[in-house]
Structures are given as C-alpha cells and as structure tokens.
Motif scaffolding. Structure first.
Motif, PDB file in Angstrom:
ATOM      1  N   GLU A 169       0.831  -1.205   0.000  1.00  0.00           N
ATOM      2  CA  GLU A 169       0.000   0.000   0.000  1.00  0.00           C
ATOM      3  C   GLU A 169       0.868   1.259   0.000  1.00  0.00           C
ATOM      4  O   GLU A 169       0.568   2.228  -0.702  1.00  0.00           O
ATOM      5  CB  GLU A 169      -0.914   0.006   1.237  1.00  0.00           C
ATOM      6  CG  GLU A 169      -2.022  -1.025   1.214  1.00  0.00           C
ATOM      7  CD  GLU A 169      -3.216  -0.596   0.383  1.00  0.00           C
ATOM      8  OE1 GLU A 169      -3.245   0.564  -0.077  1.00  0.00           O
ATOM      9  OE2 GLU A 169      -4.124  -1.430   0.191  1.00  0.00           O
ATOM     10  N   ARG A 170       1.967   1.257   0.770  1.00  0.00           N
ATOM     11  CA  ARG A 170       2.823   2.432   0.823  1.00  0.00           C
ATOM     12  C   ARG A 170       3.561   2.643  -0.503  1.00  0.00           C
ATOM     13  O   ARG A 170       3.658   3.780  -1.003  1.00  0.00           O
ATOM     14  CB  ARG A 170       3.817   2.302   1.985  1.00  0.00           C
ATOM     15  CG  ARG A 170       4.781   3.495   2.141  1.00  0.00           C
ATOM     16  CD  ARG A 170       4.077   4.840   2.203  1.00  0.00           C
ATOM     17  NE  ARG A 170       2.999   4.930   3.147  1.00  0.00           N
ATOM     18  CZ  ARG A 170       3.153   5.264   4.431  1.00  0.00           C
ATOM     19  NH1 ARG A 170       4.362   5.514   4.904  1.00  0.00           N
ATOM     20  NH2 ARG A 170       2.098   5.335   5.228  1.00  0.00           N
ATOM     21  N   ALA A 171       4.054   1.556  -1.104  1.00  0.00           N
ATOM     22  CA  ALA A 171       4.725   1.686  -2.395  1.00  0.00           C
ATOM     23  C   ALA A 171       3.745   2.142  -3.471  1.00  0.00           C
ATOM     24  O   ALA A 171       4.098   2.910  -4.370  1.00  0.00           O
ATOM     25  CB  ALA A 171       5.372   0.364  -2.791  1.00  0.00           C
ATOM     26  N   PHE A 172       2.504   1.666  -3.371  1.00  0.00           N
ATOM     27  CA  PHE A 172       1.458   2.086  -4.300  1.00  0.00           C
ATOM     28  C   PHE A 172       1.238   3.594  -4.199  1.00  0.00           C
ATOM     29  O   PHE A 172       1.188   4.309  -5.213  1.00  0.00           O
ATOM     30  CB  PHE A 172       0.170   1.331  -3.973  1.00  0.00           C
ATOM     31  CG  PHE A 172      -1.053   1.787  -4.720  1.00  0.00           C
ATOM     32  CD1 PHE A 172      -1.418   1.193  -5.913  1.00  0.00           C
ATOM     33  CD2 PHE A 172      -1.860   2.792  -4.209  1.00  0.00           C
ATOM     34  CE1 PHE A 172      -2.558   1.608  -6.599  1.00  0.00           C
ATOM     35  CE2 PHE A 172      -2.999   3.219  -4.881  1.00  0.00           C
ATOM     36  CZ  PHE A 172      -3.345   2.622  -6.077  1.00  0.00           C
ATOM     37  N   SER A 173       1.089   4.085  -2.981  1.00  0.00           N
ATOM     38  CA  SER A 173       0.833   5.516  -2.810  1.00  0.00           C
ATOM     39  C   SER A 173       2.049   6.350  -3.209  1.00  0.00           C
ATOM     40  O   SER A 173       1.909   7.448  -3.754  1.00  0.00           O
ATOM     41  CB  SER A 173       0.423   5.819  -1.366  1.00  0.00           C
ATOM     42  OG  SER A 173       1.474   5.561  -0.455  1.00  0.00           O
ATOM     43  N   ASP A 174       3.248   5.828  -2.969  1.00  0.00           N
ATOM     44  CA  ASP A 174       4.460   6.530  -3.403  1.00  0.00           C
ATOM     45  C   ASP A 174       4.526   6.617  -4.924  1.00  0.00           C
ATOM     46  O   ASP A 174       4.890   7.660  -5.484  1.00  0.00           O
ATOM     47  CB  ASP A 174       5.709   5.811  -2.886  1.00  0.00           C
ATOM     48  CG  ASP A 174       5.932   6.018  -1.393  1.00  0.00           C
ATOM     49  OD1 ASP A 174       5.337   6.952  -0.824  1.00  0.00           O
ATOM     50  OD2 ASP A 174       6.710   5.239  -0.793  1.00  0.00           O
ATOM     51  N   ALA A 175       4.188   5.513  -5.594  1.00  0.00           N
ATOM     52  CA  ALA A 175       4.205   5.492  -7.064  1.00  0.00           C
ATOM     53  C   ALA A 175       3.178   6.473  -7.624  1.00  0.00           C
ATOM     54  O   ALA A 175       3.442   7.174  -8.607  1.00  0.00           O
ATOM     55  CB  ALA A 175       3.927   4.087  -7.576  1.00  0.00           C
TER      56      ALA A 175
END
Length: 260
Positions: A169-175
């Motif tokens: 979820e965090r990598a998704f939001s960062d992307a």
C-alpha cells in the motif's frame, strides 16, 4: 439473447455496475452491481448454452481471496465469502466450464476510480486502504484488454490477471504521488480503514497475487509488469486540463480522513 449469440464461437461477459467511490461504503450502492453479476451472468451463460457457444469468458476479481499477508496468492488459494463477494462468486459459478478472469485493480485511461485517485494525488492527498505493509495487486487496462483477447482461446479454468510485481500500500501511494508530481501532504485512512469491517473487506486485505498460470503464448506477460511504471506510462501519454480532471468530491465523502 441466445438468438444474438447463435453462430458465435465465443462470448465475453464484462458487464458490471460499480458505484462511484463516494458510495463504496453503502451496501445499497452495490445492489445493481450484484444483480448484474448474479442474474445477468446467469442469463448470459444460459444463452451461451442454448446457442452452442464454445467459449464463455467471465470477468471476476482477485479481491475474492482470503488475506495472504506477505505470502503469494495464486488460483489455488481459497476465496472468502464476505457479503460484497456474492455477485462475483455467483458469476464465476455461472461460468463453470468456461474461462474466469480474476482481474486486479484497474488503472489507466478510462478506469474512473484510478482517475479519481490520480486527481487526489495531484492535490497532495493519497489514498491508502489498509496497513502500509499490505499488498495490492493491480492491472493496467491495456494489459487487461490483451488478456481478454488471449482468453478467447485459453483452456477452461480460472486465471489471475494482475501485474507481475504487486506493490505494498505504501509503495502504491508513493508510485501514485511520483506519477502525479506532487508530494503527499496526507495519506489515509491506512489501518483505520479496517474499522469499516466487511464494507471494505476486499480493499483492505493484503493480496500479493501471482499471475504465472495465465501465459497464453510465448512472451505473453503483461507489458507494464509493475504498477509504478504503469502510472508513468499512462501519464506520458495524457495531460489533464482542469476541466478534464475527475471531481474531487466524488471520492472524499467516502473517506472522512481525507476530507477537508
């Protein structure tokens, strides 16, 4: 309907009726979608049988699986029978003997929900549904379309249609923030989304979905491969004008933690 199908080799049922994200938390908002996926899919399947159609391809979602944490999830992983899953499970049952495609979250041009997420990110608000370390499996709409075409000649069975590299979820939001070119000022509701219980079950659980079973031809992998590159690929070919951006109000009422 059977008359219309007569003489066709294959039928693809992608019919759905998803509510806007601002209505996701209301069970009543899903009644039409459930009707389409239960009665509607049964009607299509019966018409295929009457018309002698050789291949039925039925749309479904990979959000049906039980939470897998950091572990990989494949087509042999048990599904969960929570209220919002009833329509998809019925559609899959109606397509017995055909091809079922369990798609990840759609993103890309024309995927309304992803356009709403992008609009939020451009305004420094990033949606995270579930713990930051949980996994989210997605699929670019171009790859989803290619999978549907390939499924016309695939062997009967159930297949996951997702990017090669699921993100947390965090990598998704960062992307998403990186693609939008806007540093996030607020992320949420993150783990607080779990408080909504089964109304957000399919969106808050960790699903690191594997796609290796569906390889219809040599080199038949998703062209995007990873969500992070998929956002960039999309935006390289699209520029929003203010009039084109989806309205922020469509999303924020469903997520009080993101409302201003």
């Amino acid at each position: 309907m059977a008359v219309g199908f007569d003489g066709h080799d294959a039928v693809v049922n992608l019919a759905s009726a998803l509510p806007p994200m601002s209505r996701f938390l209301f069970r009543s908002a899903w009644r039409r979608c459930e009707h389409v996926r239960t009665e509607g899919s049964a009607t299509v399947a019966e018409a295929c049988r009457r018309a002698g159609v050789g291949q039925l391809v039925q749309e479904s979602v990979c959000l049906l699986y039980r939470a897998g944490g950091p572990d990989w999830v494949d087509e042999d992983t048990p599904v969960d029978r929570f209220p919002a899953a009833r329509g998809n499970l019925a559609a899959e049952a109606n397509a017995t003997g055909g091809v079922v495609l369990r798609f990840g979250w759609f993103y890309g041009p024309g995927a309304r929900h992803s356009e709403q997420l992008l609009t939020l990110a451009r305004r420094h608000l990033v949606l995270e549904l579930g713990p930051p370390t949980g996994y989210l499996s997605t699929i670019h709409v171009a790859d989803a379309g290619a999978a549907v075409v390939a499924a016309l000649t695939a062997r009967p069975g159930t297949y996951n249609i997702v990017d090669d590299e699921p993100l947390t979820e965090r990598a998704f939001s960062d992307a998403l923030s990186s693609a939008a070119g806007a540093r996030p000022w607020l992320r949420g509701p993150s783990s607080a989304a779990l408080l909504f219980g089964d109304r957000l079950t399919s969106l808050t659980r960790s699903l690191r979905v594997r796609n290796t079973r569906f390889v219809p031809r040599p080199g038949g992998r998703p062209s995007t491969r990873a969500h992070a590159r998929g956002w960039r690929r999309w935006l390289d070919n699209r520029r929003f004008s203010p009039a084109e951006e989806p309205a922020l109000g469509l999303l924020t009422p469903a997520c009080p933690a993101l409302s201003t």
